[in-house]
Structures are given as structure tokens and as C-alpha cells.
Design a protein around this motif. Structure first.
Motif, mmCIF file in Angstrom:
data_model
loop_
_atom_site.group_PDB
_atom_site.id
_atom_site.type_symbol
_atom_site.label_atom_id
_atom_site.label_comp_id
_atom_site.label_asym_id
_atom_site.label_seq_id
_atom_site.Cartn_x
_atom_site.Cartn_y
_atom_site.Cartn_z
ATOM 1 N N MET A 166 42.060 36.821 76.252
ATOM 2 C CA MET A 166 41.997 38.214 75.825
ATOM 3 C C MET A 166 42.862 39.107 76.712
ATOM 4 O O MET A 166 43.559 39.995 76.229
ATOM 5 N N THR A 167 42.805 38.870 78.007
ATOM 6 C CA THR A 167 43.650 39.633 78.935
ATOM 7 C C THR A 167 45.121 39.399 78.587
ATOM 8 O O THR A 167 45.920 40.340 78.526
ATOM 9 N N VAL A 221 30.006 33.160 79.025
ATOM 10 C CA VAL A 221 29.490 34.083 80.045
ATOM 11 C C VAL A 221 27.998 33.865 80.277
ATOM 12 O O VAL A 221 27.484 34.160 81.354
ATOM 13 N N LEU A 227 38.256 34.107 78.406
ATOM 14 C CA LEU A 227 38.468 35.496 78.786
ATOM 15 C C LEU A 227 39.924 35.763 79.135
ATOM 16 O O LEU A 227 40.464 36.824 78.843
ATOM 17 N N SER A 228 40.579 34.785 79.755
ATOM 18 C CA SER A 228 41.966 35.002 80.146
ATOM 19 C C SER A 228 42.848 35.151 78.910
ATOM 20 O O SER A 228 43.867 35.825 78.948
ATOM 21 N N ILE A 236 36.398 33.497 68.834
ATOM 22 C CA ILE A 236 36.450 33.540 70.291
ATOM 23 C C ILE A 236 35.291 34.352 70.889
ATOM 24 O O ILE A 236 34.871 34.101 72.024
ATOM 25 N N GLY A 237 34.751 35.277 70.128
ATOM 26 C CA GLY A 237 33.605 36.064 70.605
ATOM 27 C C GLY A 237 32.343 35.213 70.713
ATOM 28 O O GLY A 237 31.456 35.509 71.515
ATOM 29 N N GLN A 282 35.568 42.244 80.952
ATOM 30 C CA GLN A 282 35.560 41.022 80.138
ATOM 31 C C GLN A 282 34.144 40.694 79.672
ATOM 32 O O GLN A 282 33.921 40.346 78.507
ATOM 33 N N ARG A 283 33.187 40.805 80.573
ATOM 34 C CA ARG A 283 31.802 40.549 80.175
ATOM 35 C C ARG A 283 31.345 41.545 79.107
ATOM 36 O O ARG A 283 30.672 41.187 78.145
ATOM 37 N N GLN A 302 25.033 40.689 86.434
ATOM 38 C CA GLN A 302 25.565 39.393 86.013
ATOM 39 C C GLN A 302 26.854 39.060 86.750
ATOM 40 O O GLN A 302 27.099 37.906 87.108
ATOM 41 N N GLN A 349 28.412 41.667 67.757
ATOM 42 C CA GLN A 349 28.623 40.917 69.002
ATOM 43 C C GLN A 349 27.344 40.892 69.846
ATOM 44 O O GLN A 349 27.007 39.860 70.421
ATOM 45 N N LEU A 389 34.023 30.713 82.765
ATOM 46 C CA LEU A 389 34.182 32.110 82.410
ATOM 47 C C LEU A 389 35.643 32.449 82.164
ATOM 48 O O LEU A 389 35.980 33.215 81.280
ATOM 49 N N SER A 419 33.170 43.020 76.909
ATOM 50 C CA SER A 419 33.819 42.731 75.622
ATOM 51 C C SER A 419 33.061 41.642 74.866
ATOM 52 O O SER A 419 33.088 41.613 73.637
ATOM 53 N N LEU A 420 32.374 40.764 75.583
ATOM 54 C CA LEU A 420 31.632 39.687 74.928
ATOM 55 C C LEU A 420 30.178 40.053 74.654
ATOM 56 O O LEU A 420 29.431 39.289 74.052
ATOM 57 N N LEU A 421 29.779 41.257 75.097
ATOM 58 C CA LEU A 421 28.398 41.699 74.893
ATOM 59 C C LEU A 421 28.356 42.777 73.803
ATOM 60 O O LEU A 421 27.556 42.708 72.878
ATOM 61 N N THR A 422 29.226 43.775 73.915
ATOM 62 C CA THR A 422 29.182 44.888 72.956
ATOM 63 C C THR A 422 30.593 45.359 72.544
ATOM 64 O O THR A 422 30.715 46.432 71.957
ATOM 65 N N VAL A 423 31.629 44.597 72.876
ATOM 66 C CA VAL A 423 33.029 44.863 72.492
ATOM 67 C C VAL A 423 33.543 46.151 73.151
ATOM 68 O O VAL A 423 34.375 46.102 74.040
ATOM 69 N N GLY A 473 33.163 32.749 73.775
ATOM 70 C CA GLY A 473 33.185 33.574 74.987
ATOM 71 C C GLY A 473 31.784 34.009 75.387
ATOM 72 O O GLY A 473 31.414 33.953 76.560
ATOM 73 N N ALA A 474 30.986 34.447 74.405
ATOM 74 C CA ALA A 474 29.615 34.880 74.711
ATOM 75 C C ALA A 474 28.793 33.715 75.252
ATOM 76 O O ALA A 474 27.963 33.894 76.149
#
Lengths: 424, 424
Positions: free
Chosen positions: A14-15, A143, A11-12, A135-136, B281-282, B117, A109, A7, B284-288, A139-140
Motif C-alpha cells: 500500500m505504501t 495485523v 502493508l508495504s 488485500i484488506g 497502516q494499521r 497495538q 473494513q 505485518l 487503513s486495515l481497521l477503518t480505511v 492485511g487485516a
């Protein structure tokens, strides 16, 4: 190359990017792939919404008030504007597409996340990706606990590359269920797959029952070169799920995208309908349904434009094409005499260009560029499953003015020459 | 009672319900828990949006055009109206709530899915639920592969019930991470937890580091009885994540809800911030991010109403209260003389009532009621992890007129008496 989903990894990134943006707000950004907001026609689009309300009244026979209340209520999980979206995709992308194969989602997304979860639902199910890739998507997958495998494009053909990945997966007791790909104006590379490549990928994927997840956010921003059909339009196998979005053609705040399912899944019509049901059921437990206010807005625009967004994308398309020209001209001028060290591709559309450097460019180099040179670009490493991309960067030219692009390239050029001097 | 998550079980219920609704469109529905659309003030709320635009201009110093474009663009994943939502929750629910602990989501369902989740991310992590409970919670756990365990409320206390579940889980190598509960006007039962019960649940959960997921969609629809504070307002432990939605107070098409995180997680401030980051973060990867158009609409309404929705919910609250009265009066009249066979609770607010029958009522009985008597009610079995609820049904009185409720109860009463005769 196999990368176990963690995970934290993607994700890191994006942060980190948000932190860089916060720390150096003055840096000119060639990092963001956002659409140019100058072309958001909020008033026009809000106005078009009334057209959708009248369209729905006419088709249901309900009053204006009842129609308005129905739109404001909970609604069908698969969506309310599926017929209009299907028409637009037929007209603008040449997609064979019926309303009942469209699942409307909260932006692309969500469509991507739902497809990955539905296609790779068993332990050992693997998502195949290009390297680098969006990356989306990685990343998806992460997760959702889905393992990633990168196709090795250095092999002699797509058939060899995909079959090698299939064997590697099967050797480890894994099954590749889907291949995520942006054939047209790829994010992050800006590259295009030829029609021959598309057909070859379709054949090898269909033979091995690997679903092609074709993502096409930039297809309508075509500048030059041949007009290519989406893989979904070339698909005779029932191998492609097509992902679309209105975030780039209209604007991101509409948060409307969709998945278009094939008529059969590898020839099996029932399997395609089961998959559609699974997507809808999963969506109902994630976001219930896509905002009908936003669907009505998108539906109204499609009605106002008589089924095609070609008029709406004309001005932004010209803007992106001019930005691409500005960028490649500035690069040619800036790196004159450095042709053996610095190279880049010539995107035929979309938002992105790949630049190759004679040294490795990662997070520290990004921070240094932003802090000392006032320009932000993205290391291709951030989009990559290994370190093969460490000499490359992504330049995004969508959300900048030509003047900013010119200044950004000059600043970036200085940073590259300084770094080369430093490294001897 | 442990139920292993199977994707099909709860999902097939939803498919089945849609089929019944399609097959018997004339049946009066006491099945749907939708908000009453008569109170959707679309024009007023759209008008309020301009207030938000001006508020954002004033706080950023940007022009009207720039502000409008920023709203139409991608935005902050955690949300854009967090300060306004925090204010409304402080005012209307007495929630201690800062903007930086709010994560704005695509309706409450996304908040719920993200929390499940993030909280139950390891194999063996379990979600504790009441039995029966909201199908969106158990369904979201199931699609995420999270095991469910039902608390046994027949035990002498909440402490005993929750500790018994903790022991049962631990005995099987599992860990209960969260307890999902709707303390105020529960869906599906319509029941309310007393303040003593809330405090006891908080204590035992905090002692065992079980996060309380407090869902409060109906809190503002309080008819009579004591006014109780949400568990998040009673929480001294950092044990509660509070879930809120504007689907019932405004309308579902806004698709705006949120999760409010505790200031500390069981006393650990850093852990609470890490959890907030994981949710974002989660997401952002599901619905931005949640549609900024819809956020602007909700933000505008909160501004127009000066931080409280109390004026807006007044008319629908009166409507729901009158419907509750109509329903209990009709039941009393219809089942006069049947008091030893048929019983029901007296909801103090919300949308739902529980009715107890002298025979088992499942899917076949639902279909028969719809087909032969023209009335649809939901078997409590559909919300249940075992068959303990087989004699109960949920009656929803939110989206029906008093006349429809009266006719529905008469029809349902006939079906019950016929069935009792049939069974002897």
C-alpha cells in the motif's frame, strides 16, 4: 500454500502504491477501484437525512430537538439504523435478515476486522482465502496476527480444495475458522461463483464448522448474466456472516457498513448470539459506535428510496457497464493478433477485470508502465500469497472515463508489445 | 499487581451496565460520563461545514463540485484536517504540534487502540496503567491480548512507582512499552497531576523508553485551580503520544479524535516517523480512513472559530462547573456528621468525582441502589485491576441537571446510611 502473517508484507504494497501515485500523478489509473464520484449525490443525500430524524421522532415520540441531540450523542454500539439496513438487504440482495442480526460498522473494513478477530481469536486459528484475494482481508488478518492459508482452486472441486486445506492445517496443528470470499464480482479478479459452487462451498464449510465470510461490495453492480443469490441467502446451515457496505452504492465518506450474522451458528442459536455480543464488545473498544450522523444520512436515504437502492445505483451501474464494454472492446482491438499471448475475462458486473500476460508483471513493471507509458495497473501478485499470479494484472474500470480507458489500454498495449519484443 | 488480559473481565462490566440501565430506566444516573447534550449546536456546526469546503477549494484550486466529490470519496488514511487540528491543539492546549504529526481517527478510542497495538506488538509487551483507570484503555489492551500492569501509587514517588513496575515486569520477562494516563481531570477519579508529577513521570519514562500515552478528553473543562500544561507540552524527551477527541468539546457523533506523535521518539526522528507509518497502516486495515464528512464538519467549526474552541466550550464548562458545585454542596449537606466515614475529592475540572465509603461497593450494591433508591453510581472496582478500590465509587456530574444531582445525592445518602445501619 501457507503464509505466516508478517505485518510488513501486505502493508508495504500500500505504501508503494501511494508512492507510485505521488511520483506519476499524470499516469492514467486503471489501478484504483474507487467508485465513480460523478454519481455522489451529496445534496440529495444530506436532504434525506431529515427523513431519518422524523422517522426516529415518530418511533420514539421524542421532540425534534431531543431527537437531534440523541443522534449527536454516544449511541448503541451495534447501531441505530439496523432495521432500515435489514430492510434494504432483504429488498436488494434477497437476504433473510432481521435487525437484531445486523452490526453496523465504520465501513465494511471494520466489520471484516472485527469478524476476523472474533472468529480467529486462539493461537493456531487460520483464515482461509482465495489466491489472489482482497488485500484488506489478508492485511487485516496479518495485523491481527492471524495466519493465512490459500485454497488451491486448481483441484477438481471446491470440496477437494477446502478439504485439502483443512487437512494441511490440521497436520500442522492449526484450525481453519473462516473462509473469506467475494462470490459476486470478486476483487481483484472480477469473477463470479456459480450457484452450484456457492452451495458446494456452503456444504463443505458447514460440515467442517468453517464460517464463510461473504463480502459483497459490488453485488448491486450487475451488468449481465444470471442473477445469483448471495451465499447468505442460500445458507441453510448457519455458516455465513455477510458483509455489506454503502461505500460503493452511496459514497465512501459515509463510512457505514455492516456484518449480518446468521440466525444460528451451525444450528446453535446461542452460539450465534454469543458471536454477535463478541463483535459488539470488540467494536466498543475499537470505535465505540459508528457515527450517528453518518448512520442518519444512510438511514434517511433508505427511507427516501423506500427500502431499496435500486434507483440510486441505476446510473452508476450503467456507467460501470459501459466502462466494462469500453475496456473489453479496447483490449480486443489492442491485442488483435496476440490472442495466444494475452487473455482476459469478461466481468458480468463489479469494478475489475483480470488480464493474463505472457511475462511476469510485478512492482518494477508497474513503475515502468507508469513512468514510461503513463498508465497504472496493479500486478495480481500484490493480492497473492505466492508467485502463482505473477503473469496476471488487475484492471479497474470503475473510476475512469471511457476516453481514459481507451487511452490507457493503448498505452498498456504498447508497453506489453515492447516488453514482448524485449524478451524476444 | 499484574492482571492477565481476559476478554471477558472488563467487557462483562459494560454488558452489565447496559442491563442495569435497561432494568431501571427511572434511576437518576450519576453513572454516565456523557457530555451534556444541551450544548450540542448541530445547526451551527452543520452550517460551518461550508467554510471547510471553501477552505479546501481555495487551497486546492478545485471547483466546488470537485471539492464536494473529493470529500465524499475515499481519502488520506492519516486524515484531511490535520493542519486545522494542529492549530486548534496549539491554541487551546499549548501543544507544540505540526500537521504531519497528527493522525486523525474515529474518535479517540481508535487512536488509543492503534497506539496500544503498535507500541505493544511483541509477546511480553506490557501496558502500564493507573489503578483505577479508564475502562476503554484496559479493555482495548485486553482485546489486543496486551498484558496490563498497575503502577502502585502508594509508593513514595512516581519514580519509585514506575521503576518498581519496570523491575517487576522485567523479572517476569516482560517489557513495559507504554504508560496510559489522563493527567488532567482523570477518568474515573477526577484527579489532576501537578506539573512536578508530570515532569517526574516524563523523566522516568524517557529514561526507560516507556511511551507516555497522554489522554486529554477533559482538558478544556477547567473550573478552578492552576492552569497546567499537558505532558506533551512539557516533553523534551520525545516520550509522549497525545490523544485528543472532539466528542466532549463538540459532540460524540462527529467521531473524530486524533493521536499526536512526538517529533522524535526518545531523540530518534526516524523512529517517530516509522511509528506514524505503523499507525496509519494499521488504521487503513481497521477503518480505511475517518469519515471525511465528519472531518469536514470539525474542520469547518475550527475555521469558524478561528482556530480555538474556547468560545464553544464556555457554556458547557460553566454548566459542568455549576454541576460540580451542586454535587459537592449536596454531598457536604447529605453527609454532615459522617465526615469520618464518607469522603470525596474536589475536582478542579472534568466530569468526575471520587467518593470514599466505609463499606465495600460493587455490582450488587449498584443494582440495589438503582432498584431500591433510584440512583445509579459506578463502583470504582469496575475501573480497577484488583480489589483495592472496593470502598470507592465514581460520581459523574456531566449529564444531569442540578436538580437531578441534588435528588440523586439525597437518595444515595439514604442508601449509604441504611447500609451502615445494616452493617452495624
Amino acid at each position: 500454500v501457507a503464509a505466516k502473517g508478517e505485518l510488513s508484507s501486505r502493508l508495504s504494497v500500500m505504501t508503494f502504491l501511494n508512492e507510485v501515485a505521488d511520483d506519476y500523478p499524470e499516469a492514467i489509473s486503471l489501478a484504483s477501484g474507487r467508485p465513480a464520484p460523478d454519481f455522489f449525490d451529496m445534496d440529495g443525500w444530506s436532504g434525506a437525512r431529515a427523513l431519518f430524524d422524523r422517522y426516529m421522532q415518530a418511533s420514539s415520540g421524542a421532540s425534534a430537538l431531543t431527537t437531534a441531540r440523541r443522534i449527536a450523542q454516544y449511541g448503541r454500539t451495534a447501531g441505530m439504523i439496523n432495521d432500515l439496513v435489514a430492510e434494504q438487504l432483504r429488498r436488494d440482495e434477497g437476504l433473510p435478515c432481521d435487525a437484531d442480526r445486523v452490526v453496523i460498522t465504520n465501513g465494511c473494513q471494520e466489520a471484516l476486522a472485527l469478524c476476523l478477530q472474533a472468529l480467529c481469536s486462539a493461537p493456531g486459528d487460520v483464515l482461509l482465502v482465495r489466491n489472489p484475494t482482497y488485500i484488506g482481508a489478508t492485511g487485516a488478518a496479518e495485523v491481527a496476527g492471524i495466519e493465512l492459508l490459500a485454497v488451491d482452486e486448481r483441484l477438481e472441486s471446491w470440496t477437494a480444495a477446502i478439504e485439502t486445506a483443512l487437512h494441511a492445517a490440521s497436520h500442522r496443528g492449526r484450525r481453519i475458522r473462516a473462509f473469506y470470499v467475494i462470490p459476486q464480482f470478486d476483487n481483484p479478479t472480477g469473477s463470479v461463483l456459480t450457484e452450484e459452487e456457492r452451495v458446494e462451498i456452503l456444504d463443505v464449510c458447514a460440515r467442517n464448522r468453517v464460517v464463510v465470510l461473504e463480502d459483497n461490495p459490488y453485488g448491486m453492480f450487475h451488468f449481465d448474466g444470471p442473477t445469483l443469490r448471495p451465499m447468505a441467502a442460500l445458507d441453510d446451515h448457519g455458516a455465513v456472516i455477510y458483509l455489506a457496505t454503502y461505500s460503493k452504492t452511496l459514497c465512501p465518506a459515509v463510512r457505514v457498513g455492516c456484518a449480518v450474522l446468521p440466525k444460528t451458528l451451525f444450528g446453535d442459536g446461542l452460539a450465534a448470539r454469543v458471536l454477535a455480543t463478541q463483535l459488539v464488545q470488540r467494536k466498543s473498544l475499537l470505535t465505540v459506535n459508528t457515527s450517528q450522523f453518518n448512520q442518519a444520512l444512510v438511514g434517511g436515504v433508505i427511507l427516501a428510496e423506500e427500502g431499496t437502492l435500486s434507483r440510486i445505483v441505476e446510473a452508476p451501474r450503467r456507467h460501470y457497464a459501459r466502462n466494462r464494454d469500453t475496456l473489453v472492446n479496447a483490449l480486443a482491438a489492442e491485442f488483435a493478433g496476440y490472442e495466444e499471448f494475452v487473455a482476459w475475462n469478461h466481468p458480468l458486473g463489479g469494478f475489475f477485470l483480470t488480464l493474463e500476460l505472457p511475462f511476469s508483471f510485478g512492482a518494477p513493471e508497474l513503475v515502468r508502465c507508469a513512468a514510461d507509458y503513463g498508465v497504472a495497473v496493479l500486478p495480481m501478485l500484490f493480492f497473492s500469497l505466492d508467485d502463482s499470479q505473477r503473469f496476471r494484472v488487475r484492471l479497474a474500470y470503475s473510476d475512469a472515463t471511457p476516453a481514459e480507458i481507451t487511452r490507457a489500454v493503448a498505452a498498456f498495449g504498447r508497453s506489453v508489445r515492447d516488453r514482448m519484443t524485449e524478451l524476444g
